[in-house]
Write a protein that holds these residues in place. Structure first.
Motif, mmCIF file in Angstrom:
data_model
loop_
_atom_site.group_PDB
_atom_site.id
_atom_site.type_symbol
_atom_site.label_atom_id
_atom_site.label_comp_id
_atom_site.label_asym_id
_atom_site.label_seq_id
_atom_site.Cartn_x
_atom_site.Cartn_y
_atom_site.Cartn_z
ATOM 1 N N VAL A 1 0.828 -1.208 0.000
ATOM 2 C CA VAL A 1 0.000 0.000 0.000
ATOM 3 C C VAL A 1 0.862 1.257 0.000
ATOM 4 C CG1 VAL A 1 -1.851 1.232 1.210
ATOM 5 C CG2 VAL A 1 -1.836 -1.265 1.179
ATOM 6 N N VAL A 2 2.021 1.176 0.603
ATOM 7 C CA VAL A 2 2.924 2.325 0.668
ATOM 8 C C VAL A 2 3.575 2.600 -0.682
ATOM 9 C CG1 VAL A 2 5.162 3.083 1.605
ATOM 10 C CG2 VAL A 2 3.388 2.207 3.140
ATOM 11 N N ARG B 1 1.696 6.179 7.314
ATOM 12 C CA ARG B 1 0.539 6.560 8.137
ATOM 13 C C ARG B 1 -0.753 6.335 7.370
ATOM 14 N NH1 ARG B 1 -3.287 9.791 8.433
ATOM 15 N NH2 ARG B 1 -2.647 10.845 6.505
ATOM 16 N N ARG B 2 -0.766 6.806 6.125
ATOM 17 C CA ARG B 2 -1.979 6.625 5.317
ATOM 18 C C ARG B 2 -2.204 5.157 5.008
ATOM 19 N NH1 ARG B 2 -5.833 8.621 2.258
ATOM 20 N NH2 ARG B 2 -6.219 7.758 0.186
ATOM 21 N N GLY B 3 -1.120 4.399 4.771
ATOM 22 C CA GLY B 3 -1.256 2.974 4.498
ATOM 23 C C GLY B 3 -1.906 2.235 5.659
ATOM 24 N N ALA C 1 -6.676 -0.264 8.055
ATOM 25 C CA ALA C 1 -7.639 -0.298 9.155
ATOM 26 C C ALA C 1 -9.069 -0.192 8.622
ATOM 27 C CB ALA C 1 -7.350 0.835 10.143
ATOM 28 N N TYR C 2 -9.296 0.681 7.636
ATOM 29 C CA TYR C 2 -10.622 0.779 7.019
ATOM 30 C C TYR C 2 -11.035 -0.553 6.414
ATOM 31 C CZ TYR C 2 -11.889 5.723 7.294
ATOM 32 O OH TYR C 2 -12.286 6.955 7.737
ATOM 33 N N MET C 3 -10.067 -1.262 5.848
ATOM 34 C CA MET C 3 -10.351 -2.553 5.241
ATOM 35 C C MET C 3 -10.297 -3.698 6.255
ATOM 36 S SD MET C 3 -11.188 -1.840 2.221
ATOM 37 C CE MET C 3 -11.433 -3.540 1.740
ATOM 38 N N ALA D 1 -4.842 4.065 -2.554
ATOM 39 C CA ALA D 1 -3.761 4.671 -1.770
ATOM 40 C C ALA D 1 -3.473 6.108 -2.178
ATOM 41 C CB ALA D 1 -2.487 3.826 -1.890
ATOM 42 N N ASN D 2 -3.608 6.420 -3.453
ATOM 43 C CA ASN D 2 -3.310 7.774 -3.918
ATOM 44 C C ASN D 2 -4.556 8.640 -4.071
ATOM 45 O OD1 ASN D 2 -0.499 7.518 -3.975
ATOM 46 N ND2 ASN D 2 -0.530 6.595 -6.016
#
Length: 230
Positions: A112-113, A128-130, A135-137, A165-166
């Motif tokens: 994901v990163v 952090r976003r990954g 977590a959402y998934m 991711a983007n």
């Protein structure tokens, strides 16, 4: 280049497309019309050979139609050169396929990163976003595992997280739960729905799963090369 209303993430107008078949033509799309708004989940339900994959490829700027207009994330894309189409696709469109296509030697988090790093995001922010997307998934507890250590449903959750991711405006999915058992398919779909609702993504999902299709906002099909509401 003119801008379109902000709520339309995908628009097709009069789209025509065919493939060569021997010395003739196999007409697939014959004036397809479609508009999907931000935050809307639309199911594409049609028999094999009706043109579902062709419609997705044209919507995602992977193929050019013979005629008609394609609008993605507020841009008229029909006349764009290849390089600009690639940029719009990279920035505005996420893809999920029936098979996850994860990089086997990278962990779930690294998968994901990576697209975020390729887009220029700093590593700490990308991680952090990954983690937030995993977590959402509902797969963040498996972030350090490589795909070979994950179940089919877990791998597909990671693939969905990677696809968004983007922060695209549009998510296109081709049978994303087709390889999963009904219970796992439902769980993956629940997680995807939560992500779509939280992010405002427009989502077009080709599926044969009628139960999942009826849980989306709209259902469409292809009849004689044209989009029809179900």
């Amino acid at each position: 280049m003119s801008e379109l209303p902000n709520r339309e993430a995908l628009g097709l107008s009069g789209v025509i497309h065919a493939y060569r078949e021997g010395e003739g033509r196999l007409e697939i799309l014959k004036g397809a019309e479609l508009s999907i708004a931000a935050g809307e989940m639309v199911a594409l339900v049609a028999p094999s050979g009706a043109g579902k994959s062709t419609l997705l490829h044209i919507a995602g700027l992977l193929e050019r139609p013979e005629a008609g207009e394609v609008r993605v994330a507020g841009r008229h894309c029909g006349g764009l050169p290849d390089g600009e189409r690639t940029r719009v696709r990279r920035e505005a469109v996420g893809f999920v396929y029936q098979f996850h296509h994860l990089l086997p030697d990278f962990t779930a988090l690294e998968n994901v990163v990576l697209p975020q790093r390729l887009a220029g995001l700093e590593r700490r922010e990308a991680e952090r976003r990954g983690r937030e997307l995993l977590a959402y998934m509902r797969i963040d507890h498996r972030a350090a595992h490589v795909p070979g250590e994950l179940s089919g449903g877990e791998r597909q959750r990671v693939a969905i997280a990677r696809a968004v991711a983007n922060a695209p405006r549009l998510l296109l999915a081709d049978e994303p739960t087709g390889n999963l058992d009904p219970k796992t398919a439902g769980q993956v779909f629940d997680a995807l729905t939560a992500l779509v609702r939280a992010s405002g993504l427009a989502t077009l999902i080709a599926t044969h799963n009628l139960e999942l299709a009826h849980r989306m906002d709209r259902r469409i099909t292809l009849v004689d090369g044209r989009v029809a509401e179900l």
